[in-house]
Every structure is written in C-alpha cells, then in structure tokens.
Scaffold this active site. Structure first.
Site, mmCIF file in Angstrom:
data_model
loop_
_atom_site.group_PDB
_atom_site.id
_atom_site.type_symbol
_atom_site.label_atom_id
_atom_site.label_comp_id
_atom_site.label_asym_id
_atom_site.label_seq_id
_atom_site.Cartn_x
_atom_site.Cartn_y
_atom_site.Cartn_z
ATOM 1 N N SER A 1 0.804 -1.223 0.000
ATOM 2 C CA SER A 1 0.000 0.000 0.000
ATOM 3 C C SER A 1 0.841 1.279 0.000
ATOM 4 C CB SER A 1 -0.959 -0.057 1.187
ATOM 5 O OG SER A 1 -1.796 1.044 1.225
ATOM 6 N N ASP B 1 -1.610 1.445 -3.662
ATOM 7 C CA ASP B 1 -2.401 0.353 -4.245
ATOM 8 C C ASP B 1 -3.822 0.807 -4.591
ATOM 9 O OD1 ASP B 1 -3.129 0.564 -1.570
ATOM 10 O OD2 ASP B 1 -3.472 -1.581 -1.320
ATOM 11 N N ASP C 1 -6.357 2.162 -2.911
ATOM 12 C CA ASP C 1 -7.579 1.945 -2.131
ATOM 13 C C ASP C 1 -7.898 3.137 -1.222
ATOM 14 O OD1 ASP C 1 -5.593 1.506 -0.270
ATOM 15 O OD2 ASP C 1 -6.345 -0.446 0.413
ATOM 16 N N GLU D 1 -12.410 6.019 6.679
ATOM 17 C CA GLU D 1 -11.365 6.408 7.615
ATOM 18 C C GLU D 1 -10.934 7.814 7.208
ATOM 19 O OE1 GLU D 1 -8.912 2.675 9.091
ATOM 20 O OE2 GLU D 1 -8.545 3.042 6.976
ATOM 21 N N ALA D 2 -10.451 8.590 8.161
ATOM 22 C CA ALA D 2 -10.035 9.967 7.862
ATOM 23 C C ALA D 2 -8.978 9.973 6.759
ATOM 24 C CB ALA D 2 -9.488 10.623 9.121
ATOM 25 N N PRO E 1 -1.767 1.571 20.007
ATOM 26 C CA PRO E 1 -0.647 0.939 19.302
ATOM 27 C C PRO E 1 -1.031 0.756 17.842
ATOM 28 C CG PRO E 1 -1.793 -0.677 20.683
ATOM 29 C CD PRO E 1 -2.483 0.638 20.899
ATOM 30 N N ARG F 1 0.639 5.421 18.106
ATOM 31 C CA ARG F 1 0.167 6.656 17.458
ATOM 32 C C ARG F 1 -0.517 7.565 18.468
ATOM 33 N NH1 ARG F 1 1.081 5.794 12.138
ATOM 34 N NH2 ARG F 1 0.480 3.778 11.297
HETATM 35 P P1 NG1 Z 1 -2.387 1.695 11.970
HETATM 36 O O1 NG1 Z 1 -0.955 1.573 11.626
HETATM 37 O O2 NG1 Z 1 -2.963 0.543 12.765
HETATM 38 O O3 NG1 Z 1 -2.687 3.032 12.574
HETATM 39 C C1 NG1 Z 1 -3.013 2.434 9.461
HETATM 40 C C2 NG1 Z 1 -4.102 3.472 9.385
HETATM 41 C C3 NG1 Z 1 -5.439 2.746 9.397
HETATM 42 C C4 NG1 Z 1 -5.523 1.718 8.276
HETATM 43 C C5 NG1 Z 1 -4.291 0.812 8.291
HETATM 44 C C6 NG1 Z 1 -4.216 -0.131 7.117
HETATM 45 C C7 NG1 Z 1 -4.145 5.706 10.387
HETATM 46 C C8 NG1 Z 1 -4.026 6.513 11.611
HETATM 47 N N1 NG1 Z 1 -4.039 4.379 10.536
HETATM 48 O O4 NG1 Z 1 -3.223 1.645 10.600
HETATM 49 O O5 NG1 Z 1 -6.465 3.679 9.308
HETATM 50 O O6 NG1 Z 1 -5.696 2.336 7.033
HETATM 51 O O7 NG1 Z 1 -3.084 1.574 8.329
HETATM 52 O O8 NG1 Z 1 -3.678 0.452 5.975
HETATM 53 O O9 NG1 Z 1 -4.328 6.254 9.293
HETATM 54 ZN ZN ZN Z 2 -3.704 1.247 0.302
#
Ligand code: NG1
Ligand code: ZN
Length: 544
Positions: free
Chosen positions: A64, A280, A282, A372-373, A500, A508
């Site tokens: 991705s 990728d 998405d 998702e944002a 986490p 994060r």
């Molecule tokens: P993680 O690394 O768990 O925060 C990130 C994105 C998710 C999701 C996944 C999969 C943020 C804050 N987190 O996850 O929303 O898209 O990658 O790609 O954007």
């Molecule tokens: Zn992606």
C-alpha cells in the site's frame, strides 16, 4: 497432502531463522526481502481457505502506502472482504512456523476447520507495481501449486480491483463480470448515466478537469486503461505515474494526509481540484490551494459527508424507510462527527481502526457509509435496500421519485461495495460534485476541520498500551489515561487519544484543538506522557 513435495518446495522458500511476523490489520507488511517464505505459505493458506469455504479466495501482494522497498500480502475472503479474524491467527502461525513445524501447523488448521483436501481450490492473485512484487507473487503461485490448487493471476491490479473480481466470481457474476474489463464497464456505465443527469457539468466550463497524483503506483496504470471509458466532459490529468520517481515518495494519499501538504510532482494552480491515491489505489484524498496559497485538505471525513448529503437527499425523495448511518474511527475530525450528527441528523458510529471493523459495522444498515479519515472508505447497501431501489428505478410512476431511485441505483453500481476503492470513490465524488454543481471550495466549506496533529512514538513493547471505547481511552499502562485527561483539560475544544499501531512498531498519538498550535502542543505533551509511562525508547519526542 503430499508433505514430501511440500518440504522440497518449501526448502526453496526458506524462512529466515527467528523471524516472526504478525498478520495485522493490513496483512503482513515488512521489508520485501523478508517475505518470500510468507508469500509461499500464504499460497498454502489461500488454498486451504478456498477448500474450507468452497469459494474463490484472493491474494494481493502489496504494501500500500509503505516505502517502495517494503512489501506485503493480504488474503481476500469470498465476499471480497478482509480475511476472517480466526484465519488471521492461522496466517500468523503459518508464517512463523519453522520448517520442521510446517506439517504440524497445516494439519492442525485442516483439522480445526474440517478442510476437505479433495475439494477444488481456486485462488485469484494480484500485485502492485513494486519491483519486488512479481517475484513475490510467483512465490504465492508456487505455494498454491504444491497443494494442488488452481489459480488465476490477474497481474498488476489495484487492491480494490482484486476484491471486486473475487466477489464477482463467488456470486456467479451477479455483482459483475470477474474481469478488469467487467470492472471498467460496470463503473463507467454507472458514471456516464449519473453524469448525464447533471444539468450543468460545471459552472461556465463544459469540461471538468481533475489533477490526480497517482503516488507513482498502480493507480496510474489502471486509470490509463480506464480513461477511454470516461465521458469526454471529464478530463483527468495524471501525475506521479511511476515513470520517473519512486512509489509513495513525497507523494500519494498518505503523504498528503499526514503532512497536510501538496505532493511533489504536481503543480497546483489556485482553486484547481486535485486528488491523491495511495500506492495500491484503495485510498483517496482531495485538496486544493486557495488564492492566498493556503493548502486545503479534503479528507475521508469530508468525502463521507459529501456522499451522505447526496444520498440523504435522494433517500428523502424516494420516501423509503431506509436507515442510513455513518461509521468512523476515533481519527475522524470532531467537526465531521458534529456536522453529521447535529446538522444532518445522521447517526454516527465509532469503531476500532481497521477497515474490517468499519465494514462490519456498516453492514448493519440499509445504507452504511464508512470512511477512515485517511481516505479509505465506501458505501454498503443492504440486499433489501438494493431490491427496493432497483424496483423503484424501473416501476415508479412519479417522475421525481423514479429519477431519484435511478440515481441511487447508479450510485450503488458505481461504488465498489467490497472495499474502499480510490478509483470508484473518485468517480462517485466527481459525479456528486457535477450533479450538485459544487466547486471544491464549496465542498470544503461544508464544515471547518478542527486543527489536528498525528504523531508517533517508539516504545519497547507497544502492546503495553491497552485501549477501550473504540480506542478512544487507554486502560493501560496505569496513570496514562489520567494524564491524557489532564492535558486535554488545558485546551479548548480538544481531544486526544493514543493506540498501538497495527501496521508499524509504534504508538500513534492523535490530538485536536481549537488552534493548530494547541493541537501541536497537546499532541507533543501526550507523546511525552506515552514516552515516560509506556517505556519510550531513544530520545524523548521533540516539540512539533
Ligand atoms: P495503523 O498503523 O494501525 O494506525 C493504518 C491506518 C489505518 C488503516 C491501516 C491499514 C491511520 C491513523 N491508521 O493503521 O487507518 O488504514 O493503516 O492500511 O491512518
Ligand atoms: Zn492502500
């Protein structure tokens, strides 16, 4: 199972001793050179899953938005959904088994899931444009072949395209044809139909222009293929098409969202509508710069809001008691949640990060909008809603209601309901903007984002952070939530949480507040609290 053949073939895809990986929210993801054995074994797992479900399973090779040197793999379940959680566990066990344990792990999976080894198995494979992807997808094929499974290699595809063809295949073509051609035809037909219903394609200009940053990834190739299906009123201009620069380097949806700035390689004139895909394809985010040169990001929350406004108007017109809701994560900007709940009166649900959680929740409604944002999202229509809408679009006598139902029908066909899809989402957005006669600035002005900041902190073991309430509060380590609560008290309209990451070895931190400097200060203070209370490593985090 022919364990002798498996052993022989497995020796050609050896597991680096001691390496352990976890199938996380985005499958496996790490440096490409560590993944050969994982790919081979995911070939096994896909065959077993195919036999267990008597369906076609997808395997996508991609990392991705990660750097070009990384790679990853995820399995796609029969309905084009993410792999079932119980099988995520098997994926982890298989990937981490030492050579001599492989037989035992595979036998256990077969026993637990009552896999009939004599059944046929079919696996669809796809890959992104990373230099390592071709070889790694060959390793998946090797794994499939050793177990006697059949496969179809789609080669270079976007992740959502692979989800799409898997779903088409398992629904005997009811959702569409399981080919890229079928995907282009279905989406472009719905798009052309929708655009036709727009009175004024754009104010004063008969052509609609959109600049697209393709992250130097697969999106560029697939948009080029799809371009000739688009109506001539829609002109797309591709940047970062992978011919010059590195994948995701200083560009792409993730870069733009995280840095809240325009990507390299795309020259933006004031008020031009631009968007970025990720590696990728998405995820998608939109943006523009105003005449004072200020950058304006239009993220997944604003995309969800635009789609909601449009769908709600149509649902009111068709007068069907169809329940619509929005699903978000804790990262959704507070202003978006407020606008959706208070102004639009649409119920909003917050779930844990990870597409599978959003998708699952959205399935509870007739019309479930989830984003998702960061720009990953789609809309799900229940079977009952689909039947009602298609019936009205055909049979309804009242012109206005029938037209509204037709628009809903085309929206249903245009949106990729299997997973968030940058290309499909982009067409949905372009159609809505055209139909509503909205400029990018008008769209942006629907509500004002609260200034926010996303940070990360390295700790010795990120699993010491325990969360609850859709990750909005922590339950461990002791004292951390109290500290966050106290810090949040200091700033107006503020909110902060930590969790986490599921894809990186970090914690994060998210903060928002009335002003950017307050959001930055709060995020920094919370990151210090995490560093001190959750075993931070390296130097303490510096102010933003
Ligand atoms: P993680 O690394 O768990 O925060 C990130 C994105 C998710 C999701 C996944 C999969 C943020 C804050 N987190 O996850 O929303 O898209 O990658 O790609 O954007
Ligand atoms: Zn992606």
């Amino acid at each position: 199972m022919d364990f002798e053949a498996i052993k022989k073939s497995s020796a050609l895809h050896p597991k680096p001793a001691g390496l352990t990986l976890q199938y996380g929210t985005a499958g496996f993801r790490t440096k490409a050179e560590r993944l050969d054995h994982v790919m081979f074994r995911m070939g096994f797992l896909a065959v077993l899953r195919s036999r267990a479900t008597a369906s076609t399973i997808g395997v996508m090779v991609t990392a991705s938005h990660n750097p070009e040197e990384d790679n990853g793999v995820k399995l796609i379940d029969p309905h084009g959904e993410m792999l079932h959680p119980s099988w995520e566990e098997y994926a982890t066990q298989l990937a981490n088994a030492e050579e001599q344990e492989l037989q035992k792990v595979m036998t256990e999976i077969c026993q637990k899931e009552e896999v009939n080894l004599h059944k046929d198995a079919l696996v669809f494979i796809g890959r992104d444009t990373r230099p390592s992807s071709k070889k790694l997808s060959q390793s998946v094929i090797d794994g499939i072949s050793v177990l006697g499974g059949q496969y179809h290699d789609y080669g270079l595809v976007t992740t959502p395209q692979l989800h799409y063809v898997v779903f088409c295949q398992n629904t005997q073509g009811q959702y569409g044809k399981a080919t890229l051609e079928g995907y282009y035809q279905k989406l472009s037909k719905a798009f052309v139909e929708l655009i036709k219903q727009a009175n004024s394609p754009s104010s004063g200009d008969s052509q609609r222009h959109l600049k697209i940053d393709c992250a130097n990834g697969i999106g560029a190739l697939k948009l080029m293929e799809m371009q000739h299906y688009f109506p001539k009123e829609v002109q797309i201009h591709l940047y970062n098409d992978g011919t010059k620069e590195k994948l995701n380097h200083l560009c792409g949806a993730d870069y733009v969202k995280v840095h809240q700035t325009s990507p390299g390689g795309l020259d933006m004139k004031p008020n031009e509508r631009c968007c970025s895909l990720d590696g990728d394809a998405d995820r998608i985010v939109y943006y523009y710069k105003d005449t004072a040169d200020h950058f304006h990001l239009i993220d997944g929350d604003k995309i969800a809001t635009l789609i909601c406004i449009f769908l709600k108007e149509l649902l009111v017109k068709v007068e069907q008691a169809l329940k619509m809701a929005v699903v978000q994560t804790a990262y959704a900007n507070g202003s978006s949640t407020r606008y959706l709940e208070e102004t639009m009166k649409v119920p909003v649900h917050c779930v844990k990060t990870g597409v599978k959680h959003l998708h699952h929740k959205a399935q509870e409604f007739d019309v479930g909008v989830y984003f998702e944002a960061n720009g990953h999202g789609t809309v799900l229509f229940s079977k009952a809603a689909e039947i009602k809408i298609r019936h009205l679009a055909k049979e309804e006598k009242d012109d206005e209601r029938r037209e509204a139902a037709k628009m809903l029908e085309n929206m249903m066909d245009l949106i990729n309901q299997t997973v968030g899809d940058a290309i499909s989402d982009m067409l949905v957005i372009e159609a809505i903007l055209a139909l509503k006669g909205l400029t990018v600035q008008q769209w942006d002005a629907i509500y004002t984002d609260l200034p926010n900041r996303l940070l990360k902190v390295q700790v010795a073991d990120r699993q010491v952070i325990g969360t609850t309430d859709a990750e909005r509060r922590v339950v461990a380590p002791p004292g951390l939530q109290e500290k966050i609560d106290a810090l949040v008290q200091k700033y107006k309209s503020s909110r902060a949480f930590v969790r986490p990451s599921g894809t990186e070895d970090i914690v994060r931190i998210y903060a928002e507040a009335d002003k950017q400097e307050n959001a930055d200060a709060l995020a920094h203070e919370v990151s210090l609290a995490v560093y001190h209370l959750a075993g931070g490593v390296g130097a303490p985090p510096q102010p933003v």
